[in-house]
Design an enzyme around this catalytic site. Structure first.
Site, PDB file in Angstrom:
ATOM      1  N   GLU A   1       4.806   9.345   3.317  1.00 31.66           N
ATOM      2  CA  GLU A   1       3.482   9.023   3.845  1.00 31.66           C
ATOM      3  C   GLU A   1       3.578   8.703   5.344  1.00 31.66           C
ATOM      4  O   GLU A   1       3.185   7.649   5.814  1.00 31.66           O
ATOM      5  CB  GLU A   1       2.871   7.879   3.025  1.00 31.66           C
ATOM      6  N   TRP A   2       4.161   9.644   6.109  1.00 33.17           N
ATOM      7  CA  TRP A   2       4.217   9.576   7.569  1.00 33.17           C
ATOM      8  C   TRP A   2       4.722   8.205   8.044  1.00 33.17           C
ATOM      9  O   TRP A   2       5.753   7.766   7.582  1.00 33.17           O
ATOM     10  CB  TRP A   2       2.849   9.944   8.157  1.00 33.17           C
TER      11      TRP A   2
ATOM     12  N   GLN B   1       5.881  16.401   3.949  1.00 33.48           N
ATOM     13  CA  GLN B   1       5.777  15.231   3.080  1.00 33.48           C
ATOM     14  C   GLN B   1       6.498  15.403   1.745  1.00 33.48           C
ATOM     15  O   GLN B   1       6.758  14.421   1.057  1.00 33.48           O
ATOM     16  CB  GLN B   1       4.303  14.892   2.841  1.00 33.48           C
TER      17      GLN B   1
ATOM     18  N   ARG C   1      -3.212  23.271  -3.112  1.00 32.91           N
ATOM     19  CA  ARG C   1      -3.205  23.320  -1.650  1.00 32.91           C
ATOM     20  C   ARG C   1      -1.863  22.803  -1.147  1.00 32.91           C
ATOM     21  O   ARG C   1      -1.470  21.684  -1.478  1.00 32.91           O
ATOM     22  CB  ARG C   1      -4.342  22.463  -1.084  1.00 32.91           C
TER      23      ARG C   1
ATOM     24  N   HIS D   1       0.338  21.671   9.193  1.00 35.70           N
ATOM     25  CA  HIS D   1       0.083  20.282   8.799  1.00 35.70           C
ATOM     26  C   HIS D   1       1.098  19.385   9.514  1.00 35.70           C
ATOM     27  O   HIS D   1       1.951  18.764   8.886  1.00 35.70           O
ATOM     28  CB  HIS D   1       0.145  20.146   7.286  1.00 35.70           C
TER      29      HIS D   1
ATOM     30  N   ASN E   1      -4.581  21.200   9.779  1.00 36.06           N
ATOM     31  CA  ASN E   1      -4.976  19.984   9.083  1.00 36.06           C
ATOM     32  C   ASN E   1      -5.266  18.883  10.096  1.00 36.06           C
ATOM     33  O   ASN E   1      -4.391  18.475  10.847  1.00 36.06           O
ATOM     34  CB  ASN E   1      -3.857  19.503   8.156  1.00 36.06           C
ATOM     35  N   GLU E   2      -6.528  18.425  10.139  1.00 38.32           N
ATOM     36  CA  GLU E   2      -6.907  17.190  10.826  1.00 38.32           C
ATOM     37  C   GLU E   2      -6.526  17.120  12.305  1.00 38.32           C
ATOM     38  O   GLU E   2      -5.651  16.335  12.705  1.00 38.32           O
ATOM     39  CB  GLU E   2      -6.324  15.984  10.095  1.00 38.32           C
TER      40      GLU E   2
ATOM     41  N   GLU F   1      -8.981  17.235   0.766  1.00 38.20           N
ATOM     42  CA  GLU F   1      -8.213  16.003   0.489  1.00 38.20           C
ATOM     43  C   GLU F   1      -9.165  14.867   0.215  1.00 38.20           C
ATOM     44  O   GLU F   1     -10.176  14.707   0.896  1.00 38.20           O
ATOM     45  CB  GLU F   1      -7.377  15.552   1.697  1.00 38.20           C
TER      46      GLU F   1
ATOM     47  N   TYR G   1     -11.639   9.920   2.949  1.00 42.55           N
ATOM     48  CA  TYR G   1     -11.018   8.864   2.157  1.00 42.55           C
ATOM     49  C   TYR G   1     -11.881   7.631   1.995  1.00 42.55           C
ATOM     50  O   TYR G   1     -11.789   6.938   0.996  1.00 42.55           O
ATOM     51  CB  TYR G   1      -9.674   8.458   2.791  1.00 42.55           C
TER      52      TYR G   1
ATOM     53  N   ASN H   1     -11.507  16.569   4.689  1.00 42.23           N
ATOM     54  CA  ASN H   1     -10.606  15.540   4.169  1.00 42.23           C
ATOM     55  C   ASN H   1     -11.315  14.208   4.360  1.00 42.23           C
ATOM     56  O   ASN H   1     -11.703  13.877   5.481  1.00 42.23           O
ATOM     57  CB  ASN H   1      -9.304  15.496   4.962  1.00 42.23           C
TER      58      ASN H   1
ATOM     59  N   TRP I   1      -5.707  14.215  -3.178  1.00 43.77           N
ATOM     60  CA  TRP I   1      -4.484  13.910  -2.443  1.00 43.77           C
ATOM     61  C   TRP I   1      -3.824  12.756  -3.166  1.00 43.77           C
ATOM     62  O   TRP I   1      -4.417  11.704  -3.222  1.00 43.77           O
ATOM     63  CB  TRP I   1      -4.777  13.533  -0.981  1.00 43.77           C
TER      64      TRP I   1
HETATM   65  C1  GBH Z   1      -4.451  12.443   5.433  1.00 39.97           C
HETATM   66  O1  GBH Z   1      -5.057  11.939   6.595  1.00 39.97           O
HETATM   67  C2  GBH Z   1      -3.318  13.390   5.753  1.00 39.97           C
HETATM   68  O2  GBH Z   1      -3.786  14.721   5.866  1.00 39.97           O
HETATM   69  C3  GBH Z   1      -2.210  13.352   4.727  1.00 39.97           C
HETATM   70  O3  GBH Z   1      -1.100  14.037   5.214  1.00 39.97           O
HETATM   71  C4  GBH Z   1      -1.890  11.906   4.376  1.00 39.97           C
HETATM   72  O4  GBH Z   1      -0.806  11.787   3.510  1.00 39.97           O
HETATM   73  C5  GBH Z   1      -3.126  11.298   3.767  1.00 39.97           C
HETATM   74  O5  GBH Z   1      -4.151  11.329   4.701  1.00 39.97           O
HETATM   75  C6  GBH Z   1      -2.985   9.840   3.353  1.00 39.97           C
HETATM   76  O6  GBH Z   1      -2.841   9.017   4.473  1.00 39.97           O
HETATM   77  O7  GBH Z   1      -4.647   3.215  11.443  1.00 39.97           O
HETATM   78  O8  GBH Z   1      -4.353   4.473  13.511  1.00 39.97           O
HETATM   79  O9  GBH Z   1      -2.962   4.941  11.629  1.00 39.97           O
HETATM   80  C7  GBH Z   1      -6.122  11.029   6.362  1.00 39.97           C
HETATM   81  C8  GBH Z   1      -6.853  10.634   7.623  1.00 39.97           C
HETATM   82  C9  GBH Z   1      -6.881   9.280   9.569  1.00 39.97           C
HETATM   83  C10 GBH Z   1      -6.213   8.326   7.532  1.00 39.97           C
HETATM   84  C11 GBH Z   1      -6.215   8.127  10.320  1.00 39.97           C
HETATM   85  C12 GBH Z   1      -5.539   7.210   8.255  1.00 39.97           C
HETATM   86  C13 GBH Z   1      -5.469   5.779  10.062  1.00 39.97           C
HETATM   87  C14 GBH Z   1      -5.482   5.657  11.534  1.00 39.97           C
HETATM   88  N1  GBH Z   1      -6.206   9.523   8.309  1.00 39.97           N
HETATM   89  N2  GBH Z   1      -6.199   6.921   9.508  1.00 39.97           N
HETATM   90  S1  GBH Z   1      -4.272   4.491  12.067  1.00 39.97           S
END
Ligand code: GBH
Length: 490
Positions: free
Chosen positions: A437-438, A25, A82, A128, A174-175, A380, A316, A314, A430
């Protein structure tokens, strides 16, 4: 450990706080110093995979601008940082018989030294999401348990050997939910496999995510076993995994919605946490998946159970859960933020899946501590302000909704520690920077520091100032003894 006398409004003196990032990222420089390709390199370049069509080739240019990032961390006065290691910089082709890349190792080694010289504790994620592309091509990456476990363990060994004299806090993965579901179920993340033929030419969303998740658990567990048997005595660090997971509230108090919220937690969290901390998959996973759920052999289970020194968390948001959904990855719960009376749970973020609800964070801390009985590291937590990307820089720096989010989050941590007795030992916001952002590309900004992608200049947002000030005011002074100890650390 006996708790020292403390004031109700402060965290213990050894509490670690700081910011988090991940290699793909922020680093960019995807061809530098012998790095191999990761599955995100080309995935992000395929049409339609990222919201803005942009990739990670430059990101925040942190591979070259590491000094700027370090200066920020110093200015913020963090205790810890981190970040993650890119497997394909360390072993470009990824496999256990492939050569290691000294130049890539040197970069991380120098960076770790630079952190330590400034008194910043490195908190290192081994994986990650940026799997070496060669491992995907060779044998399907996380779908091939026997191969990937051995390759991941070898990669981890190199990390322990080369950095473990200085790194005392390791996160294996990670996750895993995101690796499995987003990579092999919904197909929105690399390698982009799913049953949705509009999205992916191949894949089977009914089996592959559960297979991938099983491999991730085993790879994690075997790396921990290696650390404990060959490195821990000499290096003295801690190692564990970090799981994503949001709090689940029943939509209302009907029994089926109460059950739906528990099912949501069983899949979002229990899928990984139950085997790792308790030694078995949740009953609901067996019920929902039957023979599609891979089984552990007794030998594997012996390695998996107890394979994390702490709970890496992690989190949110909070979801309101209704029964009657179809989505197995949410435990067949339907998620909403709209309460029965039509009001919203909290402030809406830029991404659809995130609203601010600090009470949920506190409840989740309590739930996890009661269920798994491990010290918790919040690795996070963060918020993306709505439409931040279309604001002027000045406007974006005044990120009131993000300040509000972190105020609530910090107060939740403090209340969980001091009022509820939850053993929380670290908190990472975070993210240090706006970054790649992926699947959202650069549209969604999670940074507490603004990045101007034209110039790569960094600007602290109000939220960064808030978080730094809050931790300065809410951590007890360290006892003299501890300070000496810290200074003596290598
Ligand atoms: C984190 O994941 C990541 O570790 C980090 O790399 C990233 O930048 C950060 O969140 C912010 O997004 O609607 O099907 O796409 C957080 C956990 C779980 C959050 C899946 C978003 C959306 C599922 N994520 N969720 S979908």
């Amino acid at each position: 450990m006996a708790a020292p006398p403390h004031t109700q409004d402060k965290l213990p003196g050894d509490f670690l706080w700081g910011f988090a990032t991940a290699s793909f990222q922020i680093e960019g420089s995807t061809d530098a110093d012998g790095r191999g390709k990761s599955i995100w390199d080309d995935f992000a370049k395929q049409p339609g995979k990222t919201l803005d069509g942009r990739d990670g080739d430059v990101a925040t240019d942190s591979y070259r601008r590491w000094q700027a990032d370090l200066d920020l961390l110093v200015a913020y006065g963090v205790r810890s940082y981190r970040f993650s290691l890119a497997w394909s910089r360390i072993i470009p082709l990824g496999g256990r018989a492939d050569p290691v890349n000294e130049a890539g190792i040197r970069w991380y080694s120098d960076f770790i030294d630079a952190l330590l010289e400034r008194g910043i504790v490195p908190f290192v994620t081994i994986y990650h999401w940026d799997l070496p592309q060669a491992l995907h091509n060779r044998y399907g990456g996380w779908l091939n348990k026997d191969e990937i476990v051995q390759d991941y363990v070898r990669y981890s060994r190199v990390c322990f050997e080369r950095f473990g004299d200085r790194v005392k806090h390791w996160l294996t993965m990670n996750e895993p939910w995101c690796i499995s579901v987003l990579g092999y179920g919904r197909g929105v993340f690399a390698p982009g496999r799913s049953s949705d033929r509009m999205r992916s030419p191949e894949g089977d969303s009914s089996t592959e995510p559960w297979i991938a998740g099983h491999s991730v658990i085993l790879a994690h567990a075997h790396a921990v076993q290696l650390y404990r048997s060959e490195f821990k005595a000499a290096q003295g660090g801690q190692i564990g995994i970090t799981l994503n997971g949001d709090w689940a509230l029943p939509y209302d108090d009907s029994p089926q919605n109460i059950a739906a919220a528990q099912h949501a937690l069983d899949v979002a969290i229990g899928w990984f946490a139950d085997p790792i901390y308790l030694g078995y998959y949740p009953a609901y996973l067996h019920e929902m998946l039957g023979a599609r759920l891979p089984a552990f052999t007794p030998e594997e289970l012996a390695v998996v159970k107890g394979s994390s020194d702490f709970y890496g968390m992690n989190t949110y948001t909070t979801n309101l859960c209704k029964a009657g959904g179809e989505d197995e990855f949410q435990g067949r719960a339907e998620y909403t933020f709209t309460r029965p009376d039509g009001t919203q749970l909290g402030t809406q973020a830029h991404c659809a899946w995130l609203q601010d609800y600090p009470q949920g964070f506190r409840e989740l801390l309590n739930y996890l501590y009661k269920r798994y009985r491990k010290p918790i590291y919040v690795t996070e937590n963060g918020f993306a302000v709505k439409d931040e990307n279309s604001m002027s820089i000045e406007q974006a720096l005044a990120d009131a909704d993000r300040v509000q989010y972190f105020r609530g989050a910090c107060q939740s941590v403090l209340a969980a520690v001091r009022e509820d007795g939850v053993d929380v030992r670290a908190y990472f916001a975070w993210s240090l920077l706006d970054n790649f952002e992926w699947a959202d590309g650069y549209v969604t900004r999670f940074g507490l520091t603004y990045v101007d992608y034209e110039t790569q200049e960094r600007f602290p947002k109000d939220s960064a100032k808030f978080v730094c000030q809050w931790f300065k005011e809410h951590i007890e002074p360290e006892e003299k003894e501890d300070e000496d100890k810290r200074r003596d650390e290598p």
